[in-house]
Design an enzyme around this catalytic site. Structure first.
Site, short mmCIF file in Angstrom:
data_model
loop_
_atom_site.label_atom_id
_atom_site.label_comp_id
_atom_site.label_asym_id
_atom_site.label_seq_id
_atom_site.Cartn_x
_atom_site.Cartn_y
_atom_site.Cartn_z
CB SER A 278 32.94 36.17 37.34
OG SER A 278 33.97 35.40 38.01
CG ASP A 279 30.61 36.69 43.86
OD1 ASP A 279 31.97 36.47 44.41
OD2 ASP A 279 29.62 37.35 44.46
CD1 TRP A 280 34.58 30.63 44.15
CD2 TRP A 280 35.92 32.02 45.06
NE1 TRP A 280 35.68 29.74 44.46
CE2 TRP A 280 36.60 30.63 45.22
CE3 TRP A 280 36.80 32.89 45.78
CZ2 TRP A 280 37.59 30.47 45.99
CZ3 TRP A 280 37.91 32.68 46.45
CH2 TRP A 280 38.61 31.35 46.17
#
Length: 739
Positions: A278-280
């Site tokens: 995932s992105d942050w």
């Protein structure tokens, strides 16, 4: 004795067999030993407490989680001392599964190369692969296994700050660059000079509405497949180990929870064998999107959609066990994600030696390698775009007596890194070459350099104007270095106004009154708008942000030791009102021809044309295109056409030219763009030299996604255009695709 010998032979065979087991078999064996909690632990990624690229998060349980096997990866940990510390903690866990260390190594580690958009301007695939290889070498030597790069998002809106991180607006060019960068970062996975690449942001993040970071994306399947997905497919073909999903939703479904994007396309149709991170915090953010009512639903959506690792939201850690126990998801779904992650750890050789990337001597040698510095200078020179040189002020003579060097960008060092540069702890910025230092290194004792700041990047103070005018009046030529702050572009750096900030253009107007020859240097991470300057100043150089060797590279170009060859990878607008603006747009039933406006597709207050078009860039020399030949004018889908032409250097300097081939499908079942880049070649020519270059047109270059999302060609007529930019077409022809 025979018994002992037999035992030794069996033991030797057993060890050899164990070492030669397939990675998949070893993954399966390890998986059987893992508890559900340990499996879920592998799906979590935490950040370190320093050198952050996202919000600062101090987790007091971090070390405990590592020792108990509840963590699979960390980001923002760099340097062999720090990575070894955490890896030693991981070796205290029950199964001793090593950690993965990821970092945003975007355009260099210690040795910083031009920002990716600037590198794209070089159109030099080998140079981009080299810069990624050097970045990987330095990062891997510093304990890092994984870079969150390359960003392969196609971007047609320069207001979006992250345009600096990608390859620009064109799908064909972006696809070629994506492949080169993945190859550069990864090399042969497991080699000590390689890191895992991460293609991001999956998918269509570059189409965010209004060019605003983290915003929604609303587009047709046809545009998704034709414009935004091809660079990601190229990353898969290049062997990218990982993908990162995007913050945006696509047509109402967050990318993080988008099963069609991740399961059906990436892991299904494309058969991607790596893992998706995932992105942050993007898994937890599906609640804020209004898509998931709580963390449990967010985790359910993400894991079923194909997101394997949770970066810093703790959603998987807190909910996946409950989802399994309630039989909402199967253990097999968890196992698939875990196996993808473990497989990469085996491929990196971390199970054989968890510390194999933690060698302090190798780190010291890699980040101080003079060959890396040399390469950074050469690559940076290739990225400088000459926009105007009407009075042939450039190249400057090394016999010039006095040069006034003016502007807020002249003496600072750190800014030359641009955004997304790695800030190494305990490493100062003395190795970064400022523009002033680059000029000092270049000119001889007979040349005097005078300096004045003139003004700040922002603000309205003109207190420095008079000093700048006085310095200019004492000089033979003025170099004026202006632009946007280095951190005005990058993540979360969207701008509604992309004009030159502050009063820098007013400074240009005042200096013009001196009558001195002036060279404008524009430093930026995106296309900027500077209409008065573009219309009134005869010499303009777009330097972007060129990295740690910026000063030397700029001096090399200004004095002709490198003849500029770069071409714009994005269209430069006249005004924000034209955005999104890109060369390969569709035609309309009422096109504006020769800027005719009445009842045409046009603005009443502005031309449709850009200020500077895609593919544009000048040289100190000139090139003539001639003798266009096609091997045939009719082809079947299983055939090819060879296209040849001659290019001659008709100027006074040796130089490089980027020859661009565009096609236009004149009539099709779906309207096609007015032109599309389908090939290019970068060639070097001595003064007076002629080279014959050849392009090959095959069925793939003629194909597109139809209404059924089938990638196919259709019989019909095609225009062929070859030129020095998307607007500067030098040669034309046509051919027909027949059944």
């Amino acid at each position: 004795m025979k018994y002992i010998l037999k035992t030794i032979l069996l033991l030797t065979f057993s060890i050899a067999f164990s070492q030669n087991k397939s990675i998949d078999l070893r993954v399966e064996e390890l998986l059987k030993k893992m508890t559900l909690e340990e499996k879920i632990g592998q799906l979590n990624q935490y950040t370190d407490d320093w050198n952050i690229t996202g919000p600062l998060i101090v987790n007091p349980n971090k070390e405990t989680d590592v020792k108990s096997g509840m963590l699979g990866s960390m980001l923002n940990v760099n340097g062999v001392e720090r990575t070894r510390k955490y890896q030693e903690l991981a070796m205290q866990s029950r199964l001793k599964i090593p950690l993965l260390f990821g970092f945003d190594v975007i355009h260099g580690y210690k040795t910083t190369f031009p920002i990716p958009l600037a590198e794209a301007a070089s159109w030099d695939l080998s140079a981009m692969e080299l810069s990624a290889r050097i970045a990987a070498t330095e990062a891997a030597a510093s304990g890092i296994h994984w870079t969150f790069a390359p960003m392969v998002d196609i971007a047609r809106d320069p207001r979006w700050g992250r345009v600096m991180e990608g390859a620009g607006e064109d799908t064909y060019l972006g696809t070629k660059i994506a492949y080169a960068r993945v190859k550069g970062f990864q090399g042969k996975l497991g080699d000590l000079n390689s890191v895992m690449a991460c293609a991001k942001h999956f998918a269509a993040y570059g189409a965010a509405v209004g060019g605003r970071e983290y915003n929604s994306v609303d587009l047709s399947d046809r545009m998704l497949w034709e414009v935004y997905l091809p660079p990601f497919k190229a990353a898969v073909d290049a062997g990218a180990a990982t993908f990162m999903n995007a913050f945006n939703d696509i047509n109402g479904i967050p990318s993080t929870g988008n099963k069609h994007i991740q399961r059906d396309i990436l892991k299904g149709k494309w058969n991607f064998k790596g893992f998706v991170v995932s992105d942050w915090g993007s898994i937890g953010e599906m609640y804020t999107h209004g898509y998931s009512k709580d963390g449990i639903e967010a985790a359910f959506s993400a894991i079923t959609a194909g997101s394997d690792m949770d970066m810093e939201s703790n959603t998987y850690r807190n909910t996946l066990t409950q989802l399994v126990n309630k039989k909402r998801i199967s253990v097999a779904l968890i196992d698939d994600a875990v196996k993808r992650i473990l497989r990469k750890k085996f491929e990196l050789g971390l199970f054989e030696d968890p510390y194999r990337f933690c060698n302090s001597e190798r780190q010291k040698a890699a980040i101080n390698n003079p060959e890396h510095t040399k390469a950074a200078r050469e690559v940076a020179s290739k990225c400088v775009v000459l926009l105007k040189n009407e009075k042939n002020i450039l190249p400057l003579s090394k016999e010039t007596k006095t040069i006034a060097v003016i502007g807020p960008m002249v003496k600072p060092k750190r800014i030359n890194h641009g955004f997304w540069a790695v800030n190494l702890k305990d490493v100062d910025s003395t190795y970064i070459v400022s523009q002033w230092e680059g000029l000092e290194n270049k000119v001889g004792k007979n040349t005097k350099l005078l300096y004045a700041k003139g003004c700040d990047i922002e603000g309205d103070s003109k207190a420095g104007f008079q000093e700048a005018i006085d310095v200019a009046n004492q000089s033979d030529v003025v170099l004026l270095s202006i632009g946007e702050r280095y951190n005005m572009s990058g993540e979360a750096k969207s701008r509604s106004n992309i004009h030159l900030p502050g009063i820098q253009e007013e400074l240009i107007k005042e200096l013009q009154k001196t009558g001195k020859p002036i060279v404008i240097l524009i430093n930026a991470g995106r296309p900027l708008i500077f209409n008065w300057t573009a219309d009134n100043m005869p010499t303009i150089v777009y330097t972007w942000w060129l990295g740690s060797e910026a000063g030397n590279a700029i001096a090399d170009v200004l004095f002709g030791d490198y003849n500029p060859s770069a071409k714009l990878p994005m269209t430069f607008p006249r005004a924000e009102g034209q955005i999104p603006i890109y060369y390969n747009h569709f035609n309309t039933g009422r096109p504006s021809i020769n800027e005719e406006k009445l009842y045409k597709s046009s603005y009443i207050d502005l031309p449709n044309t850009p200020k500077f078009p895609f593919g544009y860039g000048l040289s100190y020399t000139t090139f003539n295109y001639s003798n266009l030949k096609l091997s045939k004018t009719k082809m079947k889908s299983n055939e090819k056409i060879e296209v040849s032409l001659d290019v001659t250097n008709t100027g006074k300097y040796e130089g490089e030219e980027i020859v661009q081939l565009y096609l236009h499908d004149k009539f099709a079942s779906l309207i096609r763009p007015i032109k599309e880049l389908k090939d290019f070649q970068k060639i070097k020519l001595a003064v007076g030299e002629t080279k014959t270059i050849t392009f090959v047109i095959d069925n793939e270059k003629l194909s597109f996604y139809n209404n059924k999302l089938e990638f196919t060609s259709e019989p019909g007529d095609f225009d062929l255009m070859i030129g020095a930019s998307s607007e500067d077409i030098r040669l034309k022809s046509s051919f027909e695709l027949v059944k």
